[in-house]
Scaffold this motif. Structure first.
Motif, PDB file in Angstrom:
ATOM      1  N   ILE A  25       0.839  -1.189   0.000  1.00 11.94           N
ATOM      2  CA  ILE A  25       0.000   0.000   0.000  1.00 11.94           C
ATOM      3  C   ILE A  25       0.878   1.245   0.000  1.00 11.94           C
ATOM      4  CG2 ILE A  25      -1.768   1.297   1.248  1.00 11.94           C
ATOM      5  CD1 ILE A  25      -2.772  -1.327   0.153  1.00 11.94           C
ATOM      6  N   ALA A  26       0.554   2.206  -0.861  1.00  7.86           N
ATOM      7  CA  ALA A  26       1.263   3.482  -0.880  1.00  7.86           C
ATOM      8  C   ALA A  26       0.708   4.382   0.221  1.00  7.86           C
ATOM      9  CB  ALA A  26       1.115   4.161  -2.240  1.00  7.86           C
ATOM     10  N   GLY A  27       1.614   4.882   1.073  1.00  6.71           N
ATOM     11  CA  GLY A  27       1.199   5.757   2.163  1.00  6.71           C
ATOM     12  C   GLY A  27       1.658   7.189   1.996  1.00  6.71           C
ATOM     13  N   ALA A  28       2.484   7.449   0.985  1.00  8.96           N
ATOM     14  CA  ALA A  28       2.984   8.801   0.741  1.00  8.96           C
ATOM     15  C   ALA A  28       3.566   8.845  -0.657  1.00  8.96           C
ATOM     16  CB  ALA A  28       4.041   9.198   1.770  1.00  8.96           C
ATOM     17  N   GLU A  29       3.716  10.060  -1.181  1.00  8.81           N
ATOM     18  CA  GLU A  29       4.339  10.238  -2.480  1.00  8.81           C
ATOM     19  C   GLU A  29       5.230  11.465  -2.467  1.00  8.81           C
ATOM     20  OE1 GLU A  29       0.994  10.649  -5.193  1.00  8.81           O
ATOM     21  OE2 GLU A  29       1.181  12.841  -5.139  1.00  8.81           O
ATOM     22  N   ARG A  48       7.144  11.204 -10.245  1.00  7.52           N
ATOM     23  CA  ARG A  48       6.432  10.936  -8.986  1.00  7.52           C
ATOM     24  C   ARG A  48       6.910   9.606  -8.414  1.00  7.52           C
ATOM     25  NH1 ARG A  48       1.096   8.942  -7.412  1.00  7.52           N
ATOM     26  NH2 ARG A  48       0.641   8.468  -9.597  1.00  7.52           N
ATOM     27  N   PHE A  49       7.130   9.580  -7.113  1.00 10.18           N
ATOM     28  CA  PHE A  49       7.615   8.405  -6.403  1.00 10.18           C
ATOM     29  C   PHE A  49       6.614   8.025  -5.311  1.00 10.18           C
ATOM     30  CE2 PHE A  49      11.151  10.744  -8.063  1.00 10.18           C
ATOM     31  CZ  PHE A  49      12.032   9.794  -8.545  1.00 10.18           C
ATOM     32  N   PRO A  91      -1.942  11.759   0.861  1.00  9.57           N
ATOM     33  CA  PRO A  91      -1.910  13.144   0.389  1.00  9.57           C
ATOM     34  C   PRO A  91      -1.145  13.275  -0.921  1.00  9.57           C
ATOM     35  CG  PRO A  91      -1.378  13.028   2.728  1.00  9.57           C
ATOM     36  CD  PRO A  91      -1.372  11.623   2.217  1.00  9.57           C
ATOM     37  N   ARG A  92      -1.632  14.144  -1.802  1.00 10.19           N
ATOM     38  CA  ARG A  92      -0.926  14.428  -3.042  1.00 10.19           C
ATOM     39  C   ARG A  92       0.290  15.299  -2.763  1.00 10.19           C
ATOM     40  NH1 ARG A  92      -5.034  15.738  -7.953  1.00 10.19           N
ATOM     41  NH2 ARG A  92      -3.020  16.414  -8.801  1.00 10.19           N
ATOM     42  N   ALA A  93       1.379  14.994  -3.437  1.00  6.25           N
ATOM     43  CA  ALA A  93       2.603  15.762  -3.222  1.00  6.25           C
ATOM     44  C   ALA A  93       2.471  17.189  -3.726  1.00  6.25           C
ATOM     45  CB  ALA A  93       3.781  15.076  -3.921  1.00  6.25           C
ATOM     46  N   ASP A  94       1.617  17.406  -4.734  1.00  6.84           N
ATOM     47  CA  ASP A  94       1.454  18.760  -5.263  1.00  6.84           C
ATOM     48  C   ASP A  94       0.414  19.575  -4.506  1.00  6.84           C
ATOM     49  OD1 ASP A  94      -0.898  17.576  -6.125  1.00  6.84           O
ATOM     50  OD2 ASP A  94      -0.348  17.563  -8.241  1.00  6.84           O
ATOM     51  N   GLY A  95      -0.293  18.940  -3.560  1.00  8.95           N
ATOM     52  CA  GLY A  95      -1.253  19.651  -2.724  1.00  8.95           C
ATOM     53  C   GLY A  95      -2.502  20.112  -3.436  1.00  8.95           C
ATOM     54  N   VAL A  96      -2.775  19.624  -4.647  1.00  8.97           N
ATOM     55  CA  VAL A  96      -3.959  20.055  -5.393  1.00  8.97           C
ATOM     56  C   VAL A  96      -5.208  19.460  -4.754  1.00  8.97           C
ATOM     57  CG1 VAL A  96      -5.139  19.955  -7.614  1.00  8.97           C
ATOM     58  CG2 VAL A  96      -2.658  20.274  -7.534  1.00  8.97           C
ATOM     59  N   PRO A  97      -6.179  20.298  -4.340  1.00  7.00           N
ATOM     60  CA  PRO A  97      -7.385  19.770  -3.685  1.00  7.00           C
ATOM     61  C   PRO A  97      -8.291  19.054  -4.681  1.00  7.00           C
ATOM     62  CG  PRO A  97      -7.573  22.135  -3.988  1.00  7.00           C
ATOM     63  CD  PRO A  97      -6.167  21.765  -4.386  1.00  7.00           C
ATOM     64  N   ALA A  98      -9.082  18.138  -4.172  1.00  9.38           N
ATOM     65  CA  ALA A  98     -10.017  17.399  -5.014  1.00  9.38           C
ATOM     66  C   ALA A  98     -11.095  18.332  -5.547  1.00  9.38           C
ATOM     67  CB  ALA A  98     -10.656  16.262  -4.222  1.00  9.38           C
ATOM     68  N   PRO A 137      -3.049   7.107   6.060  1.00  5.19           N
ATOM     69  CA  PRO A 137      -2.975   8.535   6.375  1.00  5.19           C
ATOM     70  C   PRO A 137      -4.378   9.132   6.434  1.00  5.19           C
ATOM     71  CG  PRO A 137      -1.457   7.956   4.605  1.00  5.19           C
ATOM     72  CD  PRO A 137      -2.318   6.764   4.823  1.00  5.19           C
ATOM     73  N   GLU A 138      -4.577  10.103   7.285  1.00  6.27           N
ATOM     74  CA  GLU A 138      -5.878  10.757   7.396  1.00  6.27           C
ATOM     75  C   GLU A 138      -6.168  11.582   6.141  1.00  6.27           C
ATOM     76  OE1 GLU A 138      -8.186  10.521   9.800  1.00  6.27           O
ATOM     77  OE2 GLU A 138      -6.944   8.965  10.751  1.00  6.27           O
ATOM     78  N   PRO A 139      -7.456  11.719   5.773  1.00  4.09           N
ATOM     79  CA  PRO A 139      -7.795  12.553   4.616  1.00  4.09           C
ATOM     80  C   PRO A 139      -7.399  14.010   4.850  1.00  4.09           C
ATOM     81  CG  PRO A 139      -9.664  11.195   5.291  1.00  4.09           C
ATOM     82  CD  PRO A 139      -8.634  11.071   6.377  1.00  4.09           C
ATOM     83  N   THR A 140      -6.962  14.669   3.787  1.00  6.49           N
ATOM     84  CA  THR A 140      -6.543  16.066   3.883  1.00  6.49           C
ATOM     85  C   THR A 140      -7.375  16.989   2.993  1.00  6.49           C
ATOM     86  OG1 THR A 140      -4.947  15.909   2.062  1.00  6.49           O
ATOM     87  CG2 THR A 140      -4.169  15.305   4.267  1.00  6.49           C
ATOM     88  N   GLY A 141      -8.174  16.410   2.094  1.00  9.29           N
ATOM     89  CA  GLY A 141      -8.881  17.222   1.107  1.00  9.29           C
ATOM     90  C   GLY A 141      -8.097  17.364  -0.180  1.00  9.29           C
ATOM     91  N   ALA A 142      -6.825  16.965  -0.161  1.00  8.52           N
ATOM     92  CA  ALA A 142      -5.971  16.971  -1.352  1.00  8.52           C
ATOM     93  C   ALA A 142      -5.272  15.621  -1.414  1.00  8.52           C
ATOM     94  CB  ALA A 142      -4.965  18.105  -1.300  1.00  8.52           C
ATOM     95  N   ASP A 143      -6.052  14.573  -1.700  1.00  7.35           N
ATOM     96  CA  ASP A 143      -5.563  13.200  -1.609  1.00  7.35           C
ATOM     97  C   ASP A 143      -5.675  12.487  -2.955  1.00  7.35           C
ATOM     98  OD1 ASP A 143      -5.239  13.127   1.404  1.00  7.35           O
ATOM     99  OD2 ASP A 143      -7.380  13.588   1.242  1.00  7.35           O
ATOM    100  N   ARG A 144      -4.965  11.367  -3.028  1.00  5.69           N
ATOM    101  CA  ARG A 144      -4.993  10.523  -4.224  1.00  5.69           C
ATOM    102  C   ARG A 144      -5.265   9.089  -3.789  1.00  5.69           C
ATOM    103  NH1 ARG A 144      -2.217  11.952  -8.732  1.00  5.69           N
ATOM    104  NH2 ARG A 144      -0.609  13.004  -7.503  1.00  5.69           N
ATOM    105  N   THR A 145      -6.156   8.417  -4.510  1.00  2.16           N
ATOM    106  CA  THR A 145      -6.434   7.002  -4.282  1.00  2.16           C
ATOM    107  C   THR A 145      -6.059   6.225  -5.535  1.00  2.16           C
ATOM    108  OG1 THR A 145      -8.196   7.336  -2.652  1.00  2.16           O
ATOM    109  CG2 THR A 145      -8.279   5.304  -3.925  1.00  2.16           C
ATOM    110  N   SER A 146      -5.461   5.053  -5.336  1.00  2.00           N
ATOM    111  CA  SER A 146      -5.013   4.227  -6.456  1.00  2.00           C
ATOM    112  C   SER A 146      -5.553   2.814  -6.312  1.00  2.00           C
ATOM    113  CB  SER A 146      -3.480   4.179  -6.507  1.00  2.00           C
ATOM    114  OG  SER A 146      -2.928   5.472  -6.595  1.00  2.00           O
TER     115      SER A 146
END
Length: 304
Positions: free
Chosen positions: A75-79, A172-173, A270-277, A184-193
C-alpha cells in the motif's frame, strides 16, 4: 527508526525522493532493481520501499505497476514529486566523449541536449542513472547522465548540470509498505489508487469509468498493463482524487469491486502537489451521506 528500501544504487533520483520522505534517523538501503526493493518489504527486510511510478515526459514505470499488481499486496502511504534535471558526469580530465550512458527514461529526456552538446556520442542504456555513473568510473563509458546527487557518491567530474530537454519534467515516487498499518488521514488533497482486472468484453472499461464519473470523481491517471500469463487480458490502473475514507470514494470502490473479477487497493494518501479534489454539485461527500441516511430512514419505515 525505519528501514527504507529504494531503487538504487546510491545516487539516483529515487534516493533523493526517499530522503524527502524519510524521517530523521531512518536508514536508506539501495536495491539494484524495483522488484528487489519491493521484495525487501514483502520479506520484512525493510519497513517500506521508495519506487518511481510515473514521469511527466516518459509516462509510467512498468516495473512498479507490475510489482504492485502482483504477489503480496503493498500500500502506498505517501508520495514525492521531484523536478527532473540531470547532471552529466565524466572521469576527471576526459575530453573525448564517444558514449553517454544512463537509464532509458533519462536518455530520452536529454536526447536533444546530447545531440547539440555531444555530437556523435552514442547513447547506451543502463539499469539506472547511478549504474551509469558506476560504469563511467570503471571506464566502460565516457559520460553518464545522472541525478545531481550522484556526484556526492562517485569521484567524477560534473561536465554539465541542470540538463533537461523539458524544463518542467517531473517524476512521482511512492513510499509503499505492507497494508497492516493505519492509512494517512484525509486532507482534502488526496490521491487514491487501485488496479482492476476487468472482464474481456465490449464496454468493460467504459463501465468502470462511468462508476467514477457518476460520483463526480476526477481521474488523474489511467494505464493498462497486460496480465502476465493470460494473453489478451489487461489490468487497469486508476489514480483518482479523493480518499477511501470519504463516502463517495468508498461507494465508488464498492462499485468497482462488484464489476470486476479482481480489484486491488493500492493506497490513499496526500498528493505531493497539494492540489485539492474537485467538487461537483450533488456529488459531494455530504450528498452521499444524506442519501444513505434517507435510504436508512425508508428502511426503518420513518420516511417515504
Amino acid at each position: 527508526m525505519a528501514r527504507i528500501a529504494y531503487f538504487g544504487p546510491e545516487g539516483t533520483f529515487t534516493e533523493q525522493a526517499a530522503r524527502s520522505l524519510a524521517d530523521d534517523g531512518d536508514e536508506l538501503i539501495p536495491f539494484e532493481t524495483i522488484p528487489l526493493a519491493l521484495s525487501a518489504v514483502r520479506k520484512g527486510e525493510t519497513d517500506s520501499a521508495c519506487v518511481p511510478v510515473e514521469n511527466s515526459v516518459e509516462g509510467v514505470v512498468p516495473a512498479t505497476l507490475d510489482g504492485l499488481a502482483e504477489q503480496e499486496p503493498l500500500i502506498a502511504g505517501a508520495e514525492a514529486l521531484l523536478p527532473v534535471h540531470f547532471s552529466v558526469l565524466t572521469r576527471p580530465g576526459a575530453t573525448d566523449i564517444r558514449t553517454v550512458a544512463s537509464h532509458p527514461h533519462a536518455l530520452a529526456q536529454v536526447r536533444l541536449w546530447v545531440e547539440a552538446n555531444l555530437p556523435g556520442a552514442k547513447p547506451v542504456a543502463t539499469s539506472s542513472t547511478a549504474a551509469a555513473a558506476v560504469a563511467v568510473q570503471a571506464g566502460d563509458f565516457d559520460a553518464a547522465v545522472t541525478a545531481p546527487v550522484a556526484v556526492q557518491h562517485y569521484p567524477l567530474e560534473v561536465r554539465a548540470t541542470e540538463v533537461a530537454d523539458v524544463r518542467d519534467a517531473r517524476t512521482r515516487f511512492l513510499l509503499v509498505r505492507k497494508p497492516h498499518h493505519p492509512l494517512p488521514e484525509p486532507t482534502g488533497a488526496d490521491r487514491t489508487s487501485v488496479v482492476a482486472a476487468a472482464a474481456n468484453r465490449t464496454g468493460a472499461l467504459a463501465e468502470l469509468l462511468t462508476e467514477l464519473a457518476s460520483r463526480g470523481i476526477n481521474l488523474t491517471r489511467l494505464d493498462a498493463r497486460p496480465a502476465r500469463g493470460n494473453f489478451g487480458e489487461y489490468r487497469f490502473f486508476f489514480d483518482f482524487e479523493g480518499h477511501v475514507a470519504e463516502p463517495r470514494i468508498g461507494d465508488a470502490l464498492a462499485a468497482l469491486r462488484r464489476r470486476c473479477r479482481n480489484v486491488r487497493f493500492l493506497g490513499s494518501h496526500p498528493r505531493a502537489d497539494g492540489v485539492p479534489a474537485t467538487s461537483q454539485a450533488s456529488a459531494g461527500n455530504e450528498d452521499f451521506v444524506e442519501a444513505a441516511d434517507w435510504v436508512a430512514a425508508v428502511r426503518r419505515g420513518e420516511q417515504a
